[in-house]
Design a protein around this motif. Structure first.
Motif, PDB file in Angstrom:
ATOM      1  N   GLY A 103      34.763  40.928  42.805  1.00 23.37           N
ATOM      2  CA  GLY A 103      35.566  42.078  42.408  1.00 23.37           C
ATOM      3  C   GLY A 103      34.716  43.278  42.044  1.00 23.37           C
ATOM      4  N   LYS A 104      33.629  43.045  41.342  1.00 27.10           N
ATOM      5  CA  LYS A 104      32.751  44.155  40.957  1.00 27.10           C
ATOM      6  C   LYS A 104      32.007  44.724  42.161  1.00 27.10           C
ATOM      7  CE  LYS A 104      32.151  42.775  36.146  1.00 27.10           C
ATOM      8  NZ  LYS A 104      31.207  42.374  35.064  1.00 27.10           N
ATOM      9  N   VAL A 105      31.577  43.851  43.063  1.00 31.11           N
ATOM     10  CA  VAL A 105      30.915  44.323  44.281  1.00 31.11           C
ATOM     11  C   VAL A 105      31.887  45.151  45.117  1.00 31.11           C
ATOM     12  CG1 VAL A 105      29.880  43.617  46.481  1.00 31.11           C
ATOM     13  CG2 VAL A 105      29.249  42.429  44.358  1.00 31.11           C
ATOM     14  N   ALA A 106      33.113  44.648  45.277  1.00 32.83           N
ATOM     15  CA  ALA A 106      34.126  45.363  46.055  1.00 32.83           C
ATOM     16  C   ALA A 106      34.475  46.696  45.421  1.00 32.83           C
ATOM     17  CB  ALA A 106      35.380  44.496  46.196  1.00 32.83           C
ATOM     18  N   MET A 163      42.558  43.398  42.190  1.00 28.72           N
ATOM     19  CA  MET A 163      43.271  42.131  42.329  1.00 28.72           C
ATOM     20  C   MET A 163      42.351  40.963  41.979  1.00 28.72           C
ATOM     21  SD  MET A 163      45.264  40.600  45.703  1.00 28.72           S
ATOM     22  CE  MET A 163      43.773  40.664  46.734  1.00 28.72           C
ATOM     23  N   LEU A 164      41.115  40.994  42.481  1.00 31.15           N
ATOM     24  CA  LEU A 164      40.154  39.933  42.189  1.00 31.15           C
ATOM     25  C   LEU A 164      39.785  39.890  40.711  1.00 31.15           C
ATOM     26  CD1 LEU A 164      37.827  40.386  45.296  1.00 31.15           C
ATOM     27  CD2 LEU A 164      39.185  38.338  44.777  1.00 31.15           C
ATOM     28  N   TYR A 215      45.076  40.448  57.528  1.00 28.03           N
ATOM     29  CA  TYR A 215      44.926  39.023  57.223  1.00 28.03           C
ATOM     30  C   TYR A 215      45.094  38.768  55.722  1.00 28.03           C
ATOM     31  CZ  TYR A 215      43.340  34.424  58.927  1.00 28.03           C
ATOM     32  OH  TYR A 215      43.270  33.107  59.322  1.00 28.03           O
ATOM     33  N   VAL A 216      44.465  39.643  54.908  1.00 27.85           N
ATOM     34  CA  VAL A 216      44.594  39.516  53.453  1.00 27.85           C
ATOM     35  C   VAL A 216      46.050  39.671  53.034  1.00 27.85           C
ATOM     36  CG1 VAL A 216      44.063  40.605  51.233  1.00 27.85           C
ATOM     37  CG2 VAL A 216      42.244  40.246  52.903  1.00 27.85           C
ATOM     38  N   VAL A 248      45.532  43.795  39.008  1.00 22.28           N
ATOM     39  CA  VAL A 248      46.641  44.210  39.863  1.00 22.28           C
ATOM     40  C   VAL A 248      47.351  42.969  40.398  1.00 22.28           C
ATOM     41  CG1 VAL A 248      47.237  45.303  42.071  1.00 22.28           C
ATOM     42  CG2 VAL A 248      45.646  46.433  40.538  1.00 22.28           C
ATOM     43  N   ASN A 249      48.675  43.020  40.441  1.00 18.93           N
ATOM     44  CA  ASN A 249      49.456  41.919  40.996  1.00 18.93           C
ATOM     45  C   ASN A 249      49.081  41.681  42.451  1.00 18.93           C
ATOM     46  OD1 ASN A 249      52.194  41.288  42.674  1.00 18.93           O
ATOM     47  ND2 ASN A 249      52.147  40.151  40.751  1.00 18.93           N
TER      48      ASN A 249
END
Length: 211
Positions: A149-152, A25-26, A79-80, A30-31
C-alpha cells in the motif's frame, strides 16, 4: 498529433487516481468495492484509449510498442475491479501481475537501449517491482498489504499523477534531472519502509521464501 499526447497524459493521470485508491484500499482506508468500481472505469478507458491511438497512428513498431504498454494498466485495473466485486480468488490476478512484471523489465531495457531515457527506465523498473508485489500478495498470499500500500501510494504520485500533470502543463522536460532524484529517493524510501517493517516483524523472510 496533439490529441494522442493529451489522451495519453489523461490516461496516466487517471491511472494515478486508480492506483491511489488501490493503495488506500490495501491500507484499509477505502472500501474494497468502492475502489473496485473506479478500477473498472479507468480500466475501460485504458483499453479504449490506446486502441484508438494505435488505429490513428502510423502503426510503426515503436509507436505500437509504446501504446501497447497502456493495455497493461487497463487490463490490470479491470482484473482488480472484477476480482474484488465478484469476490474471486486473487491467484489469477497474482500470476497475471507476475507476467506484467516481466514485461515491464522489457520496457525498462527498451528505455535504456533504444530511448536512452533514465527517467522512463527507472519508472518501468518501479512498476515492475509494484506488479511483483501484487503477485506476492495475490498469488502467494503473503501478508504484505501495508508495504504494498505504501509503495503504491508513492508510485501513484511520482510515476503517474505528477508526470501526467506536468506534461499537460508543458514543463515536464524542464524537470527531467529533478525527477531522476525523486525516483531514486522513492526507491530508497521503499527500502527504508521494508527495513522498518522487517524490524517490526511485519515482514518475515521465512514467510516469503517458504512460499
Amino acid at each position: 498529433m496533439v490529441l494522442p499526447s493529451i489522451m495519453g497524459n489523461v490516461g496516466l493521470m487517471l491511472s494515478g487516481a486508480a492506483l491511489f485508491l488501490n493503495a488506500l484500499m490495501l491500507l484499509g482506508k477505502v472500501n474494497d468495492k468502492s475502489a473496485a468500481v473506479f478500477n473498472l472505469f479507468v480500466g475501460a478507458f485504458q483499453i479504449i484509449a490506446p486502441f484508438y491511438l494505435i488505429v490513428v497512428s502510423d502503426q510503426s513498431n515503436w509507436v505500437v510498442f509504446e501504446n501497447a504498454a497502456v493495455f497493461l494498466f487497463g487490463l490490470t485495473y479491470l482484473y482488480v475491479g472484477v476480482t474484488v466485486l465478484k469476490g474471486m480468488n486473487g491467484t489469477g490476478l497474482g500470476y497475471f501481475s507476475l507476467w506484467v512484471s516481466i514485461i515491464c523489465l522489457v520496457y525498462t531495457m527498451a528505455a535504456i537501449v533504444h530511448y536512452h531515457d533514465i527517467v522512463n527506465a527507472l519508472t518501468w523498473l518501479m512498476w515492475a517491482f509494484l506488479w511483483l508485489l501484487f503477485f506476492l500478495i495475490n498469488a502467494l498470499q503473503l501478508e504484505l498489504n501495508e508495504f504494498v500500500g505504501k509503495v503504491a501510494m508513492v508510485q501513484s504520485w511520482v510515476t503517474l499523477t505528477l508526470p501526467a500533470l506536468l506534461s499537460l502543463t508543458g514543463i515536464w522536460e524542464d524537470l527531467y534531472n529533478i525527477w531522476i532524484v525523486i525516483l531514486v529517493s522513492s526507491i530508497l524510501y521503499f527500502c527504508g519502509v521494508a527495513y522498518k517493517l522487517f524490524n517490526a516483524g511485519k515482514i518475515s523472510l521465512h514467510s516469503v521464501f517458504s512460499k
